[in-house]
Design a protein around this motif. Structure first.
Motif, short mmCIF file in Angstrom:
data_model
loop_
_atom_site.label_atom_id
_atom_site.label_comp_id
_atom_site.label_asym_id
_atom_site.label_seq_id
_atom_site.Cartn_x
_atom_site.Cartn_y
_atom_site.Cartn_z
N GLY A 3 8.82 7.22 -7.02
CA GLY A 3 8.67 6.87 -8.42
C GLY A 3 7.97 5.55 -8.66
O GLY A 3 7.15 5.42 -9.57
N LYS A 4 8.28 4.54 -7.87
CA LYS A 4 7.65 3.23 -8.05
C LYS A 4 6.15 3.31 -7.78
O LYS A 4 5.35 2.71 -8.50
N ALA A 5 5.75 4.05 -6.75
CA ALA A 5 4.33 4.20 -6.42
C ALA A 5 3.59 4.87 -7.58
O ALA A 5 2.49 4.45 -7.95
N ILE A 6 4.20 5.90 -8.16
CA ILE A 6 3.57 6.58 -9.29
C ILE A 6 3.46 5.65 -10.48
O ILE A 6 2.43 5.58 -11.16
N ALA A 7 4.52 4.88 -10.76
CA ALA A 7 4.51 3.93 -11.88
C ALA A 7 3.45 2.86 -11.69
O ALA A 7 2.83 2.40 -12.66
N LEU A 8 3.22 2.46 -10.45
CA LEU A 8 2.20 1.45 -10.15
C LEU A 8 0.78 2.02 -10.22
O LEU A 8 -0.19 1.26 -10.21
N GLY A 9 0.67 3.33 -10.27
CA GLY A 9 -0.65 3.95 -10.19
C GLY A 9 -1.20 3.91 -8.78
O GLY A 9 -2.41 3.90 -8.57
N GLU A 10 -0.31 3.87 -7.80
CA GLU A 10 -0.69 3.78 -6.38
C GLU A 10 -0.02 4.90 -5.60
O GLU A 10 0.77 4.67 -4.69
N ALA A 11 -0.34 6.12 -5.95
CA ALA A 11 0.35 7.27 -5.36
C ALA A 11 -0.34 7.83 -4.12
O ALA A 11 -0.01 8.93 -3.68
N GLN A 12 -1.29 7.09 -3.55
CA GLN A 12 -2.00 7.56 -2.37
C GLN A 12 -1.48 6.86 -1.13
O GLN A 12 -1.43 5.63 -1.08
N GLY A 13 -1.08 7.63 -0.13
CA GLY A 13 -0.63 7.04 1.12
C GLY A 13 0.59 7.75 1.67
O GLY A 13 1.08 8.73 1.09
N PHE A 14 1.11 7.24 2.79
CA PHE A 14 2.31 7.81 3.39
C PHE A 14 2.93 6.81 4.35
O PHE A 14 2.31 5.82 4.75
N ILE A 15 4.17 7.08 4.71
CA ILE A 15 4.87 6.33 5.74
C ILE A 15 5.33 7.31 6.81
O ILE A 15 5.91 8.36 6.50
N LYS A 16 5.07 6.95 8.06
CA LYS A 16 5.38 7.82 9.19
C LYS A 16 6.24 7.07 10.19
O LYS A 16 5.96 5.92 10.51
N THR A 17 7.30 7.72 10.66
CA THR A 17 8.17 7.10 11.65
C THR A 17 8.28 8.00 12.87
O THR A 17 8.27 9.24 12.77
N VAL A 18 8.39 7.36 14.04
CA VAL A 18 8.46 8.08 15.32
C VAL A 18 9.73 7.64 16.05
O VAL A 18 9.92 6.45 16.30
N PHE A 19 10.57 8.60 16.40
CA PHE A 19 11.83 8.33 17.06
C PHE A 19 11.92 9.04 18.41
O PHE A 19 11.31 10.09 18.62
N ASP A 20 12.72 8.45 19.31
CA ASP A 20 13.07 9.12 20.55
C ASP A 20 14.13 10.17 20.20
O ASP A 20 15.23 9.84 19.74
N ALA A 21 13.81 11.43 20.42
CA ALA A 21 14.72 12.52 20.03
C ALA A 21 16.04 12.46 20.78
O ALA A 21 17.07 12.92 20.27
N LYS A 22 16.04 11.87 21.97
CA LYS A 22 17.27 11.83 22.78
C LYS A 22 18.22 10.72 22.36
O LYS A 22 19.43 10.91 22.33
N THR A 23 17.67 9.53 22.04
CA THR A 23 18.52 8.37 21.77
C THR A 23 18.51 7.94 20.31
O THR A 23 19.38 7.17 19.89
N GLY A 24 17.54 8.39 19.54
CA GLY A 24 17.41 7.94 18.17
C GLY A 24 16.71 6.61 18.03
O GLY A 24 16.59 6.07 16.92
N GLU A 25 16.20 6.04 19.14
CA GLU A 25 15.49 4.75 19.08
C GLU A 25 14.24 4.88 18.22
O GLU A 25 13.48 5.84 18.34
N LEU A 26 14.03 3.89 17.36
CA LEU A 26 12.79 3.83 16.58
C LEU A 26 11.67 3.36 17.51
O LEU A 26 11.67 2.23 17.98
#
Length: 470
Positions: free
Chosen positions: A389-412
């Motif tokens: 919602g904040k991104a849309i309100a700012l008029g900045e709705a382009q982009g993404f956030i991506k996270t990668v975790f170790d599936a075994k331990t949950g480590e970021l």
């Protein structure tokens, strides 16, 4: 009698001046040697003044899109001279700030060219003639300079490095940017917003090649939509400059060779460490291709000589240099008998990278590809700006956030972002990685609403099949 110091720092960039201050805080007698401007390249010709330029371009961009916010702005134009003047003013203010910090911390400044002549001895040629300084420990923090194309060195007229691009004598009409790392992309973004026709040539298969592949693809598309021509897998075979412009011979990924004419060229193909004539050979300090070899605390192979920043192995970033400066200063204080400091080696996996183009790019840790290459079984989460919602309100709705975790331990393992203000958001994940957090802590963290940071939470949730707003 020569001046005697506990610590003498050669170079006053973000690594050198921070090391000097930390040493002074720990009770050491500290001196610093600088040949040009206190604050080094970062404050005077790099990180800070470029951000001032990019801020002007961002404001111009927003003014040009005023109608998107229900506003009207007429006769919008850019005054390049005024934009550059503001940038130089910002740099001057910060240079004066470092000067104040040196005085505040009782650090003696020696202006001139410094060179180690023997263990603990530095010869300085400068405003006082030639003087010899003595120190129990010396930190080498001499930084780096832009790398030239071997067949066409920068002339400051038609072929520029980043330094020329910050104080242009004229506005480019058709600009070629060679290299798509942070420096190249930032200047491409700036001059495109200022009205130039911009082409970026990158020899590797994708732009910002150190970033996650998804980020590279998104940025390529975003910049192309803004009118920047992106040529990947391409090389520059020659540049011929004259009074009217530059003719570039470009070999495309297809193998096709073509000639293109540009008004100016920015060369952003990397850096060269400033390790010539500082005494490496005299003292037998180990270096590979100019890069000084160090241990985790910054020690070289010669006792009492330390190195930090852009003359040491990468990443070559100002904040990495500053942190190395603190580590080295604390290790030196410890060697000199301070029992209250406990320096730790830096974990290079936790050093963030930021690119201040439009949209911004930020990352820390392993990309998805690198994590898999390292043998991890990964869980990957991704959340788009358009779901916030904040991104849309700012008029900045382009982009993404991506996270990668170790599936075994949950480590970021890594986090990768593209979009508005991600250079500010990334530090949340950097803190998380430094604290060795797992997905459990991140999922249980309460993020404020409405903020862009909520996307950081959603990306983690997404990795575990729990995203709420997509």
């Amino acid at each position: 009698m020569a001046d005697q110091y506990d610590l003498l720092v050669l170079g006053s960039g973000p690594g050198g001046y921070v090391a000097a201050i930390r040493g002074a805080q720990l009770g050491l007698k500290v001196g610093i040697v600088e040949r040009e401007n206190l604050g080094g390249i970062c404050l005077n010709w790099g990180c800070i003044p470029t951000k001032a330029l990019l801020r002007s371009a961002e404001v111009l961009h927003n003014m040009q899109h005023a109608k998107d916010y229900g506003l009207a702005a007429d006769n919008i134009r850019a005054d390049l001279d005024a934009v550059v003047k503001r940038s130089r003013g910002v740099a001057k203010q910060l240079n004066q700030g470092v000067t104040h910090l040196m005085k505040k911390n009782k650090i003696t400044v020696h202006m001139g060219e410094g060179r180690m002549t023997a263990p603990g001895k530095v010869e300085v040629k400068g405003e006082k003639g030639t003087e010899t300084l003595s120190a129990k420990h010396v930190i080498l923090a001499t930084g780096a300079r832009a790398r030239d194309l071997p067949f066409s060195p920068a002339d400051g007229k038609r072929v520029w490095t980043y330094r020329h691009a910050m104080t242009p004598s004229e506005m480019p009409t058709d600009l070629l940017v060679i290299g798509s790392g942070a420096i190249g992309i930032e200047f491409a973004s700036f001059y495109n917003d200022m009205g130039a026709n911009v082409t970026v040539v990158e020899m590797l298969p994708r732009i910002v090649p150190v970033e996650d592949e998804d980020v590279s693809e998104f940025l390529d598309s975003a910049l192309s939509k803004q009118g920047i021509e992106i040529c990947t897998g391409a090389g520059i075979e020659s540049l011929k400059a004259d009074a009217k412009g530059v003719t570039a011979t470009i070999k495309r990924a297809s193998g096709k060779v073509e000639e293109r004419k540009y008004s100016h060229v920015i060369v952003a193909i990397g850096i060269v460490p400033n390790t010539e004539n500082i005494g490496l050979e005299t003292l037998g300090i180990k270096a590979e291709r100019g890069i000084v070899q160090i241990d985790g605390m910054g020690r070289t192979n010669v006792k009492g000589v330390w190195a930090i920043g852009d003359i040491t192995p990468g990443p070559w970033l100002a904040h990495k240099a500053s942190h190395e400066g603190v580590i080295a200063a604390e290790a030196i204080a410890q060697e000199l008998g301070n029992k209250d400091v406990h320096p730790h080696e830096m974990d290079r996996r936790n050093i963030p990278g930021c690119t201040y183009c439009h949209p911004q790019v930020a990352s820390v840790g392993l990309t998805e590809e690198k994590a898999k290459e390292a043998g991890y079984d990964v869980k990957v989460g991704k959340f788009p700006f358009v779901g916030n919602g904040k991104a849309i309100a700012l008029g900045e709705a382009q982009g993404f956030i991506k996270t990668v975790f170790d599936a075994k331990t949950g480590e970021l393992l890594g986090a990768h972002m593209i979009g508005a203000e991600v250079t500010e958001l990334i530090q949340g994940y950097v803190v998380g990685k430094t604290l060795e957090t797992t997905e459990a802590e991140l999922i249980q963290t309460v993020f404020p609403h409405p903020t862009l940071s909520e996307m950081m939470h959603e990306s983690v949730l997404s990795a575990y099949g729990r995203a709420i707003h997509i």
